[in-house]
Write a protein that holds these residues in place. Structure first.
Motif, PDB file in Angstrom:
ATOM      1  N   LEU A 284       7.562   3.512   3.640  1.00 30.11           N
ATOM      2  CA  LEU A 284       6.744   2.636   2.929  1.00 30.11           C
ATOM      3  C   LEU A 284       7.449   1.262   3.145  1.00 30.11           C
TER       4      LEU A 284
ATOM      5  N   LEU B 182       4.739   2.265  -6.711  1.00 32.55           N
ATOM      6  CA  LEU B 182       4.829   3.877  -6.686  1.00 32.55           C
ATOM      7  C   LEU B 182       4.532   4.260  -8.316  1.00 32.55           C
TER       8      LEU B 182
ATOM      9  N   ASP C 198       0.917  -1.200   0.099  1.00 29.07           N
ATOM     10  CA  ASP C 198      -0.099   0.021  -0.060  1.00 29.07           C
ATOM     11  C   ASP C 198       0.862   1.383   0.090  1.00 29.07           C
ATOM     12  N   VAL C 199       0.817   1.825  -1.108  1.00 35.28           N
ATOM     13  CA  VAL C 199       1.910   3.201  -1.138  1.00 35.28           C
ATOM     14  C   VAL C 199       1.038   4.391  -1.255  1.00 35.28           C
ATOM     15  N   THR C 200      -0.218   4.370  -0.547  1.00 32.95           N
ATOM     16  CA  THR C 200      -1.012   5.448  -0.591  1.00 32.95           C
ATOM     17  C   THR C 200      -0.335   6.679   0.320  1.00 32.95           C
ATOM     18  N   ALA C 201       0.526   6.398   1.249  1.00 32.60           N
ATOM     19  CA  ALA C 201       0.778   7.366   2.159  1.00 32.60           C
ATOM     20  C   ALA C 201       2.062   8.043   1.402  1.00 32.60           C
TER      21      ALA C 201
ATOM     22  N   VAL D  13       2.366   8.743  -2.185  1.00 35.16           N
ATOM     23  CA  VAL D  13       1.996   9.302  -3.282  1.00 35.16           C
ATOM     24  C   VAL D  13       1.782  10.725  -3.358  1.00 35.16           C
ATOM     25  N   ASP D  14       1.104  11.422  -2.287  1.00 30.97           N
ATOM     26  CA  ASP D  14       0.875  12.853  -2.344  1.00 30.97           C
ATOM     27  C   ASP D  14       2.372  13.513  -2.139  1.00 30.97           C
TER      28      ASP D  14
ATOM     29  N   ALA E 220       1.002   4.409  -9.244  1.00 26.58           N
ATOM     30  CA  ALA E 220       0.261   5.440  -8.514  1.00 26.58           C
ATOM     31  C   ALA E 220       0.682   6.583  -8.498  1.00 26.58           C
TER      32      ALA E 220
END
Length: 528
Positions: free
Chosen positions: A304, A315, A187-190, A192-193, A318
């Motif tokens: 990550l 990544l 889970d790479v959501t953290a 991306v931003d 995403a």
């Protein structure tokens, strides 16, 4: 039923081990008997430290498990320096050491049995990822399986397994392989931003990226977000790509990439002192760490966790694309500046670097090795093995013996470090290992001589009375010759030697100035 020795080798074979390195002793001869018909190749060395260095070199060259088999007490103790290097460099090495017979051991007592120590396992604990001493005869399969899995699981590192000698002959009982876990989709959501907001990103790829085989993923991320890629010693040759910088951050021209970045994406790196000039590089405005462990030397804004290849690939899928069409040209210009800096700083290093391009190289802690490690051109993973972890002098030649089992390798050694394990020329000759030793003879410990002279002192205790290295090598049946400097004669002889079968030694009588990667020449200084 299988004996303990047979079961151990069965487990190793199940983990893909095809060769082991070792030195026999009275306590581990049962292993030698079991090796006769096992299908696993035994490379007998002349010192236990060489066994672990060679296992380390083999692990770095193959990406698999390197195995050292040693005997009890002093035999095990001889391994500690090499095991520490494997630990600090993240090498998958299994050290199997026999211990005194279980029937002679009394808990909490030292009785003086042959080769007895108070706690052999305890000697290894500071320099291994984990370690066990067997307590029952039927546990060898389970513990050997666990040790191999631990050594090869990220973060990789050496593992110690102590086996009382009587267990090698006893009935080993049964065993079943520990099931491997299927990694979850990262889970790479953290992150991306963080990447999306960056305008001047930099990718910093370390040894963990290399061990994970993340080169293509790193290149893809670099293209997607327009980030140059710098590599640590452990990641040299990670990927051949126009965005990869060919010089170290110890040059101001390259270090400026770190200073100018608004985001550093660290992949498989702990940002150690050797690479960051003892952390004099300022903390970046933002840091995204891709690692299996928590990075402590700089505080990441986001971590990550997971396999570097899988996380970086996720990544790439995403993050929003922001390619930089001019990046390849700027990196090419930077690489040109790096080349000019080397030519101006130490022109004698240039032909050495050029001659080694395209070869797989293992270097020792010596001035020539520092030049190769910092400025050599490597374009494939596992082309360079460098003792960056502990910085153990004497690593180069014995580690090259393990690497040479996968094909021709060049070992770059100094005269002082080569003498640590010169007896293993016998191993190279007996096993017909395809290793070419480039032995740079500058008459002593050149780096330490430089430190004394640059400090305004006369050299003391750093000059060496050396043997005739050519005659020494030939006495072992190893072809050898000598040249002066790194000119045409060196280039031609190296090309000739690396095309031949078996081992050879090329002595080069030369002195090089230490490169700017060495701590006395770091350009970042402590502010006073």
């Amino acid at each position: 039923m299988a004996s303990g020795a047979e079961r151990l080798l069965e487990v190793l074979a199940a983990h893909g081990v095809e060769v082991v390195f070792g030195l026999p002793g009275v306590h581990n001869l049962e292993l030698w008997e079991a090796l006769r018909g096992s299908g696993i190749r035994l490379v007998g060395v002349r010192h236990e430290q060489t066994a672990v260095y060679a296992a380390d070199g083999h692990a770095r060259a193959t990406g698999g498990l390197g195995v050292a088999l040693v005997t009890t007490g002093p035999g095990a103790a001889n391994c500690l320096g090499a095991t520490g290097e494997a630990f600090a460099s993240g090498s998958s090495v299994l050290v199997v050491a026999t211990d005194i017979p279980s029937t002679l051991r009394r808990p909490g007592e030292y009785r003086g049995a042959l080769h007895e120590t108070r706690d052999q396992r305890a000697m290894f604990l500071p320099v291994v990822k984990g370690g066990w001493t067997l307590r029952t005869t039927d546990s060898i399969g389970t513990y050997a399986d666990s040790a191999a899995l631990l050594a090869t699981s990220a973060p990789r590192g050496p593992v110690y397994l102590g086996v009382p000698t009587d267990f090698l002959r006893a009935d080993a009982g049964g065993w079943s392989r520990i099931p491997t876990r299927v990694p979850a989709t990262p889970d790479v959501t953290a992150g991306v931003d963080l990447v999306a907001a960056a305008r001047r990103p930099l990718i910093w790829a370390g040894g963990g990226a290399a061990r994970a085989g993340a080169g293509e993923a790193v290149a893809a991320l670099s293209e997607r977000i327009g980030a140059p890629v710098v590599t640590t010693y452990g990641a040299r040759g990670l990927v051949d790509h126009p965005h990869v910088v060919h010089g170290p951050v110890h040059l101001p021209e390259v270090g400026a990439l770190w200073d100018e970045a608004d985001l550093v994406v660290g992949v498989g790196s702990d940002f150690d002192g050797v690479m960051t000039q003892d952390w004099l590089q300022p903390a970046p405005p933002k840091l995204l760490s891709v690692n299996v462990e928590t990075v402590r030397n700089y505080t990441p804004d986001v971590t990550l966790r997971g396999d570097a290849r899988a996380v970086v690939a996720a990544l790439v899928d995403a993050v929003p694309a922001r390619p930089d069409d001019g990046l390849a040209q700027r990196v090419a210009e930077l690489n040109g500046l790096v080349r000019k800096a080397v030519e101006a700083d130490e022109p004698d290093a240039v032909p050495l670097l050029d001659a080694l391009e395209g070869h797989r190289v293992v270097v020792d802690m010596c001035v020539a090795g520092y030049w190769v490690g910092g400025f050599g051109r490597f374009t494939r993973p596992r082309e360079l093995a460098y003792p960056v972890g502990w910085g153990t002098l004497g690593f180069g030649f014995p580690a090259s013996l393990g690497a040479a089992l996968t094909g021709r390798v060049v070992a770059v050694c100094g005269d002082g470090g080569f003498l640590f394990a010169c007896g293993d020329l016998a191993t190279a000759a007996q096993e017909r290992l395809p290793v070419t030793v480039v032995l740079v003879d500058d008459g002593g410990y050149g780096m330490l001589r430089h430190d004394q002279v640059s400090g305004g002192r006369e050299p003391f205790g750093v000059d060496l009375a050396n043997p005739d290295f050519v005659a020494l090598a030939r006495s072992f049946g190893v072809e050898a010759s000598a040249v002066g400097g790194f000119g045409a004669a060196f280039r031609d002889r190296l090309a000739d030697y690396t095309r031949r079968d078996g081992p050879n030694v090329l002595v080069v009588r030369a002195r090089l100035k230490p490169p700017p990667t060495t701590s006395p020449r770091w350009y970042r200084k402590v502010r006073t």
